[in-house]
Design a protein around this motif. Structure first.
Motif, mmCIF file in Angstrom:
data_model
loop_
_atom_site.group_PDB
_atom_site.id
_atom_site.type_symbol
_atom_site.label_atom_id
_atom_site.label_comp_id
_atom_site.label_asym_id
_atom_site.label_seq_id
_atom_site.Cartn_x
_atom_site.Cartn_y
_atom_site.Cartn_z
ATOM 1 N N THR A 84 11.350 -14.903 11.407
ATOM 2 C CA THR A 84 10.955 -15.678 10.228
ATOM 3 C C THR A 84 11.081 -17.159 10.526
ATOM 4 O O THR A 84 12.053 -17.607 11.149
ATOM 5 N N SER A 85 10.101 -17.917 10.081
ATOM 6 C CA SER A 85 10.162 -19.378 10.109
ATOM 7 C C SER A 85 10.220 -19.881 8.670
ATOM 8 O O SER A 85 9.663 -19.265 7.765
ATOM 9 N N LEU A 86 10.890 -20.998 8.488
ATOM 10 C CA LEU A 86 11.087 -21.555 7.153
ATOM 11 C C LEU A 86 10.458 -22.934 7.093
ATOM 12 O O LEU A 86 10.701 -23.777 7.966
ATOM 13 N N ILE A 87 9.625 -23.148 6.081
ATOM 14 C CA ILE A 87 9.028 -24.461 5.836
ATOM 15 C C ILE A 87 9.492 -24.913 4.455
ATOM 16 O O ILE A 87 9.247 -24.224 3.462
ATOM 17 N N ILE A 88 10.187 -26.045 4.393
ATOM 18 C CA ILE A 88 10.675 -26.555 3.112
ATOM 19 C C ILE A 88 9.995 -27.884 2.827
ATOM 20 O O ILE A 88 10.111 -28.837 3.614
#
Length: 445
Positions: A4-8
């Motif tokens: 999983t990659s997280l973009i905030i």
């Protein structure tokens, strides 16, 4: 489970906050709004986290790295919508597979289990959107049976579409390798002239790809745009934190008066009295008791310890098992070993106190000389008399004593008694004569 990659997204100015501080750095439960989103995403164990910055980029990046030094940041220099913001992050995700989860730095109450449900739903859909039941000026999720057909922004919606109660939170989980491709097809042909991330649903559907929605409690999707909304979110966070503490076996004698921080940790069978405030970085072990009107931050309290009432523990305070800290005591950057007693009206800073030592009322470690801080070392089983001033750097050996009212400026050997005060002089009758003298001068004046 796929990586999983997280973009905030944390680029907004937040003009309605009426503040020089970037919106995502306003504090909620003792931590920036951004940290709340990062903590929720951390539960997914992301392979990479990218923070999209804009207004106050340097401040936002610094705050993000305090929470997680391994994050990446990218600047959205021009604010052209959520789709454009996510596009800025995509080069940093090049070559990665698995899921990309898009969160918002100003949406602090989303729960990790909600994100986990989205990731699980991604197994059946190329794009998963988080929705909630609501009203107002939110985009609407247009469903076709169990499938999400499209998302329509409120300003672009027809009256019929606005009557739909299923609203868009903006949070998405998308196949990472697909996301960049979908973003490339975004167009700004809408009322705001922006690139909407939500449009990728329609693009995916046009390719015959499946899209779905996961529904959560509307309180998780609360976004912060004003000070009033920040206060409401604080109240919601505290209500949830109190309920969680009670559920986990913590006694709160007056729950509505206790305030937690984002990272507060309290063990079962701990007792928290009324009007206790937890700042960041506090751990209270099982069986400890925090009495009324205490303020704690950056400290660790071990099993069986009691603190308060009216005590303040500052960063670096470490209390071992069965330590007693009483009323109007302040402790900063000090380690108290097992069984230490500090009953009342005392300041201990930059110190180490050995086991079973008793610190008398009014004791002060004089740790600051106006330029530098200095340490005080007190051995085990020491008896420090009331109103003792310990002028650091200074040490007191095991089983030693100090006389009440002493100013200790030199090291005290083990088992010694140290007295550092002026000898008392008593002049009989002098009090009356002085008073008569003072009164006669007052009458002449």
């Amino acid at each position: 489970m796929a990586a999983t990659s997280l973009i905030i997204l944390a680029a907004g100015m937040g003009s309605r906050m009426n503040s020089d501080l970037p919106k995502v750095l306003h504090p909620l439960a003792g931590a920036p709004l951004l940290h709340h989103a990062m903590q929720a995403g951390r539960a997914l164990q992301p392979e990479r986290t990218v923070i999209v910055t804009g207004h106050g980029a340097a401040e936002v990046e610094a705050a993000a790295r305090r929470f997680d030094p391994d994050i990446d940041t990218v600047l959205q220099a021009e604010q052209l919508g959520t789709g454009h913001a996510v596009q800025q992050a995509m080069p940093l995700l090049a070559g990665l597979t698995g899921d990309a989860v898009v969160l918002f730095g100003d949406t602090p109450l989303i729960q990790p289990d909600t994100l986990e449900r989205m990731r699980e739903a991604r197994a059946q859909h190329a794009v998963v959107v988080l929705g909630f039941e609501g009203a107002g000026r939110y985009g609407r999720l247009v469903m076709r049976g169990p499938e999400l057909d499209r998302i329509v922004e409120y300003k672009d919606a027809t009256d019929e579409e606005r009557s739909i109660s299923l609203c868009n939170s903006g949070v998405m989980c998308v196949d990472t390798s697909l996301l960049a491709d979908l973003l490339n097809e975004l167009r700004a042909d809408n009322a705001a002239g922006e690139y909407y991330l939500t449009d990728i649903v329609a693009i995916a559907r046009s390719r015959g790809l499946s899209c779905g929605a996961v529904i959560c409690d509307s309180r998780e999707t609360v976004g912060i745009n004003t000070r009033a909304e920040l206060a409401e979110a604080e109240a919601m966070f505290q209500a949830r934190a109190r309920a969680d503490a009670l559920e986990n076996g913590v006694t709160l004698t007056a729950p509505e008066t206790v305030f937690f921080a984002l990272d507060t940790v309290i063990g079962r069978d701990a007792i928290i009295g009324p009007s206790v405030v937890f700042g960041p970085g506090v751990t209270v072990e099982s069986g400890a008791e925090i009495r009324a009107f205490c303020h704690l931050e950056g400290c660790h309290i071990s099993r069986g310890a009691t603190v308060g009432p009216f005590a303040r523990l500052r960063p670096g305070a470490e209390l071992a098992e069965d330590v007693h800290v009483g009323n109007f005591v302040e402790i900063k950057n000090a380690v108290l070993d097992e069984g230490v007693k500090v009953g009342h009206l005392t300041y201990l800073g930059d110190a180490h106190i050995g086991e079973k030592t008793n610190i008398g009322a009014g004791t002060i470690t004089c740790n600051y000389d106006g330029v530098n801080k200095h340490r005080t070392e007190i051995g085990p089983r020491v008896f420090v008399g009331s109103n003792t001033m310990l002028v650091a750097p200074v040490s007191i050996g095991r089983d030693a004593m100090t006389g009440s009212g002493s100013v200790i400026t030199e090291d005290v050997p083990a088992e010694a008694l140290a007295i550092g005060r002026a000898r008392q002089v008593t002049k009989l009758g002098m009090a009356v004569r002085l008073m008569d003298l003072f009164m006669s001068k007052k009458k002449k004046a």
